[in-house]
Scaffold this motif. Sequence first.
Motif, PDB file in Angstrom:
ATOM      1  N   LEU A  14      -7.560   7.285  -3.867  1.00  0.00           N
ATOM      2  CA  LEU A  14      -6.989   6.124  -4.542  1.00  0.00           C
ATOM      3  C   LEU A  14      -7.342   4.813  -3.832  1.00  0.00           C
ATOM      4  O   LEU A  14      -7.299   4.728  -2.614  1.00  0.00           O
ATOM      5  N   SER A  15      -7.701   3.800  -4.634  1.00  0.00           N
ATOM      6  CA  SER A  15      -7.808   2.427  -4.131  1.00  0.00           C
ATOM      7  C   SER A  15      -6.943   1.561  -5.028  1.00  0.00           C
ATOM      8  O   SER A  15      -7.091   1.603  -6.255  1.00  0.00           O
ATOM      9  N   ILE A  16      -6.066   0.806  -4.411  1.00  0.00           N
ATOM     10  CA  ILE A  16      -5.221  -0.092  -5.202  1.00  0.00           C
ATOM     11  C   ILE A  16      -5.253  -1.482  -4.583  1.00  0.00           C
ATOM     12  O   ILE A  16      -5.040  -1.636  -3.378  1.00  0.00           O
ATOM     13  N   GLY A  17      -5.548  -2.449  -5.410  1.00  0.00           N
ATOM     14  CA  GLY A  17      -5.476  -3.836  -4.960  1.00  0.00           C
ATOM     15  C   GLY A  17      -4.366  -4.544  -5.717  1.00  0.00           C
ATOM     16  O   GLY A  17      -4.248  -4.403  -6.930  1.00  0.00           O
ATOM     17  N   ILE A  18      -3.522  -5.241  -4.953  1.00  0.00           N
ATOM     18  CA  ILE A  18      -2.477  -6.045  -5.597  1.00  0.00           C
ATOM     19  C   ILE A  18      -2.910  -7.508  -5.551  1.00  0.00           C
ATOM     20  O   ILE A  18      -3.349  -7.998  -4.509  1.00  0.00           O
TER      21      ILE A  18
END
Lengths: 335, 406
Positions: free
Chosen positions: B136-140
């Motif tokens: 998983l890669s998550i950018g906020i």
Amino acid sequence: MLEYLIIQLDDTSTSYCHYEIGAKEHKLMPLETLKAGIRFGMLENLMIQFVYPDYKLPDDYAAAIESIDHNKIVSSLCEDEALKAEADVMIFHEWTGLSLAQLDEKKSYVLRTAKADLFDRYLFLKDVISKVMRLNIVITDVETFTEEDFEKYKQILHILSEHIEKAYVAGKSPQFNILTDRMMLEKMNNCGAGISNITLAPNGKFYICPAFYYENEEDCVGNLENGLDIKNPQLYKLDYAPICRHCDAYQCKRCIWLNRKTTLEVNTPSHEQCVVAHLERNASREMLENIRKHGSFMPQIEIKEIDYLDPFDVREHWDEELLQQELIKYHQENY
Amino acid sequence: MGEMQIREDARAWQSGMAKNITFIVTKDCQLACKYCYLVGKNVKERMSWETAKTFIDYVLSHEDDFPEESVIWDFIGGEPFLEIDLIDMICDYLKQRMFELNHHWFNSYRFSFSTNGINYHEPKVQKFIEKNREHLSIGITIDGTEKKHDLNRVYKITERGSYKDVVRNIPLWLKQFPGGGTKVTISSADIPYITESVLHLYSLGIHEVNINVVFEDVWQEGDDKKFEEQLLSLADAIIDGGYYQDYACSFFTEQLGKPLDPVYDNNNWCGAGRMLSVDAAGNLYPCTRFAQYSLREKNAWIIGNIKDGIDKNKLRPFLTLDRITQSNSECLNCEIASGCAWCQGENYDAADTPTVFQRATAICKMHKARVRANNYYWNKLYRKLELEGKREEFEKNKKESNPTIC
């Protein structure tokens, strides 16, 4: 540089290329528009090509047309027999008409045909090629070619090339666009829509070619009052066509309209257009080699052996350096 | 050490070896950001499971058409986490099918999200993260200070700023993704807040700030001067405060502002056409930016649909695009051309004709301002390091920012 002005005299003027005129009804170009179009051609030093409808034009139209040097593009179905006799280029839309026609050895003819008819009736072309100065084949559904169609087309070109080879050996010089054009060319000789020619429609507006008019009347590039206004004109040029500028299928029509229809870009041909052009190129190469077995012929022409049918497939190996220098030079001169 | 490992991984995934495949799961979002390029957001176009499944089946059954070593399954909106149930089903099915088919992407995939962070803490989202953590890669997206963030990133209808609802989730996010970077977008009104915003993001513990000016023609007279002043102030703050050692800001990069060779630096900047997007209608696009909800002036550039597959003819322009063919002579002769980005979708939308071969140049003055500030940054930083005898050590260990532009 613009050299030709194509004037569509009526909404039902014959198609001479890939496009269909569709369900258009008679709508003759107003006489004043015709005269203004002729004047535009004179002022811009353009050779005018009139594209006729199938009915006889009023006399005052004929008089206006005769006021300028021009070419006449006329359908074989035209009711005006006198006009047909004067036609510079005659268009056939079906094979039966071509088989019944009295052909003139000093004239050029265009046969617009679906691929299925071509595949069924191509042998008949041997006879036609022998009787006319020039025959152009326009395959009206080239964008639908499948792998199987490519193979059939390759075989047809091979068979017809044997016939042309014999004619050349016998001292004749038949012109058949899909086989003989490439062996006469040392650089690209495409349709030139938007570059060397522009179309004036009956509504007094300019279009890149008649196909653009029939597809969408709003898609104009200027009008007689205000002149030409072609946005992104560079995209019609060979240097700005990334695939075509690497190509040596010089006889390809490089149809701008088909490009846009199939790839959404005027400067990018479809896979089908590229492969068909390369099958013709390769058949011309083979034919040229065979003719040369009988003696020296066109020694300045070299068609290299290549192992691809679509330049797009070998894009990783394109030699960009020279082409980009040309592009930069063009930029500096034109922007 | 662990953090460094993650950064390197992130770069590897963006090096061009991976296929980026985007699900536009919804065109809805809680926010109505003032700079958002998605002009056609709506609550109706939500992807169905049938559409998602048909698309997955199409992609995975055409393995030869997708030879890339790896895949990034990207989820975008609107706000993707509004559709967390669907996303969970999609990801489960992808894993199942890649395994069953012995697909070359099995164990070489990532799920990627760019979220506004508002519902990041919710149980369904957290459960999904827990389940897929290793892939998983998550950018906020958080734009900086509360003032700067709330200037643009406001709720629809109420126009209330969203800062507080995002910032509360930052600690949880950074705990789960310690190397996480944020994406900051700068429009005309944001310029005065750049310095304080970047520093604020650093203070929140975000070490990587990927910041870009919008490509659209929004710039006012004098914006370039104000922008340059802000960047100079930011440069001073980063250098004087020592942030350059552990933090990155994409505004400052050594590769920026050099001439480009017409032959050897002729690649297209943008990856449109090498990516693939699908929307709720099952239409396929060369990039999300070519879907109708992203376009102001032009028609969507549809390259196929989930039933008939990709029309490869419609990808040919993208796969033959180069820098020279789409640039004007000012760009070609520009002596500070490197790093001047473009978005193919914005080029298309802003072009005089429906083409991707006309480069939009609305950011020209802003790029020039950025180059001047960038020159200042590196001159100042290297002089400082030389005087301290630390330049060699810095060059050996320096962090680079993420080159992602969209």
